[in-house]
Scaffold this active site. Structure first.
Site, PDB file in Angstrom:
ATOM      1  N   LEU A  37      26.104  16.840 120.830  1.00 41.36           N
ATOM      2  CA  LEU A  37      26.409  16.128 122.068  1.00 41.36           C
ATOM      3  C   LEU A  37      27.440  16.926 122.852  1.00 41.36           C
ATOM      4  CD1 LEU A  37      26.534  13.731 124.059  1.00 41.36           C
ATOM      5  CD2 LEU A  37      28.179  12.634 122.493  1.00 41.36           C
ATOM      6  N   ILE A  38      27.117  17.197 124.128  1.00 40.13           N
ATOM      7  CA  ILE A  38      28.047  17.890 125.017  1.00 40.13           C
ATOM      8  C   ILE A  38      28.340  16.979 126.196  1.00 40.13           C
ATOM      9  CG2 ILE A  38      28.552  20.020 126.279  1.00 40.13           C
ATOM     10  CD1 ILE A  38      26.109  21.277 124.924  1.00 40.13           C
ATOM     11  N   GLY A  40      30.011  16.133 129.947  1.00 37.40           N
ATOM     12  CA  GLY A  40      30.197  16.912 131.166  1.00 37.40           C
ATOM     13  C   GLY A  40      29.274  18.111 131.229  1.00 37.40           C
ATOM     14  N   TYR A 182      46.157  17.761 135.909  1.00 43.62           N
ATOM     15  CA  TYR A 182      45.286  18.498 134.995  1.00 43.62           C
ATOM     16  C   TYR A 182      46.077  19.002 133.792  1.00 43.62           C
ATOM     17  CZ  TYR A 182      41.955  22.156 133.540  1.00 43.62           C
ATOM     18  OH  TYR A 182      41.086  22.949 132.825  1.00 43.62           O
TER      19      TYR A 182
END
Length: 345
Positions: A37-38, A40, A182
């Site tokens: 599962l990735i 984004g 960020y």
């Protein structure tokens, strides 16, 4: 005849090399047939990794919030494999994460490799960032990986193995100005990722913390910009495009996948990122002297324009310099990696 000390040394070195090779082979994870599962992965680095893992024979599930982007990414993967899933999921929503994991389990079984890649970037001076900017970044970069890992762990523990890859950033090690939400959120992810490495290692679940510098994924056009929008976008996109300062996305993806396969704990990507990490380790705080200079070169705050605190997308902040040859490599990457949908042009 007695062996000389040089020969004994050679034997010892050979033994160490052989032992290291056997250890690496033992940790090596075959990708064919693995459920991966990735997050984004509808565009940018995530999509590049999805393509490479699909070509390696893995069963790849990708997720994203934008259905148009998801459909476009699935069309790319369909040209490489039939073993993929495209799932519309907001990874900051725990219920949607649980539903996504259940969907993958019903279709293929437990997730064996989780790659936390989903991200957002807000660029601009501290004065123009508000509480919501920090909250959004922390939700995407910390709480989303936290919840995804919690959902994936039972299956990994039951099988006695697993891989978790957390895509942090060099900004999770050093704090460059005009990227504070960020940076703060990536520091949180970095601390969590490295903190769970040893604890999960006893369950044969290997965690890889990734610290990339700038990569030519094509993503700048979709960042959030505040302050002097055109000037802020210009320094970011130009920096993202320059060879030597930024790294080719395909090479970065290949290095991340290799590190995951061998269970490497920490990996820095790109010479600038590696140098910044090394310098911070050798002389703590030395990077701040460089950032003092960088901050003086970056655009200042804006008091006279009402829209300076408004968020503009990168593609809304274009200027002559961001459309010049200086940014050609990033522009090319936009087209390859699903960053330029028709509605955004």
């Amino acid at each position: 005849m007695k062996l000389s000390r040089y020969m004994w040394g050679a034997v010892a070195v050979g033994g160490l090399v052989a032992a290291r090779h056997l250890h690496r082979k033992k940790r090596h994870l075959e990708l064919s047939g693995r459920v991966i599962l990735i997050t984004g992965a509808t565009r940018g680095l995530g999509l590049v990794m999805a393509r490479q893992l699909s070509q390696a024979g893995a069963k790849v599930a990708i997720c994203g919030r934008n259905q148009e982007e998801l459909d476009a990414a699935c069309r790319q993967l369909s040209e490489l494999t039939s073993e993929f899933l495209g799932i519309n999921c907001n990874v900051t929503d725990k219920v949607q994460v649980q539903e996504m994991m259940s969907h993958i389990q019903r279709h293929w079984g437990e997730v064996e490799v989780l790659i936390n890649n989903a991200g957002i970037i807000q660029v601009g001076p501290m004065e123009h960032m508000n509480e919501e900017d920090y909250r959004q970044a922390i939700n995407v970069h910390f709480w989303a990986p936290f919840n995804l890992i919690k959902e994936a762990l039972p299956g990994m523990k039951a099988s006695g193995q697993g891989r978790i890859v957390n895509i942090a950033s060099i900004n999770g090690k050093v704090s460059f100005p005009h990227l504070l939400p960020y940076t703060v959120s990536k520091f949180a992810l970095a601390g969590f990722s490295e903190g769970i490495t040893s604890e999960l290692g006893r369950n044969n679940i290997r965690v890889t913390s990734v610290y990339p510098g700038l990569m030519r994924t094509g993503s700048p056009r979709n960042i959030d910009v505040k302050g002097r929008h055109k000037k802020e976008y210009a320094w970011f996109k130009v920096s993202d495009s320059l060879p030597g300062l930024s790294m080719d996305a395909e090479k970065a993806a290949a290095k991340i996948i290799k590190a995951m396969k061998y269970g490497k704990k920490v990996i820095g990507l790109g010479l600038p990122a590696k140098l910044a990490m090394a310098m911070e380790g050798l002389v703590p705080g030395i990077n701040l002297s460089f950032f003092d200079v960088a901050d003086k070169l970056l655009p200042g705050t804006v008091d006279s324009h009402a829209d300076s605190a408004d968020t503009h997308k990168g593609y809304e902040s274009e200027s002559d310099i961001t459309k010049s040859m200086l940014t050609s490599k990033t522009t090319d990457a936009e087209k390859r990696n699903n960053e330029r949908l028709k509605k955004r042009q």
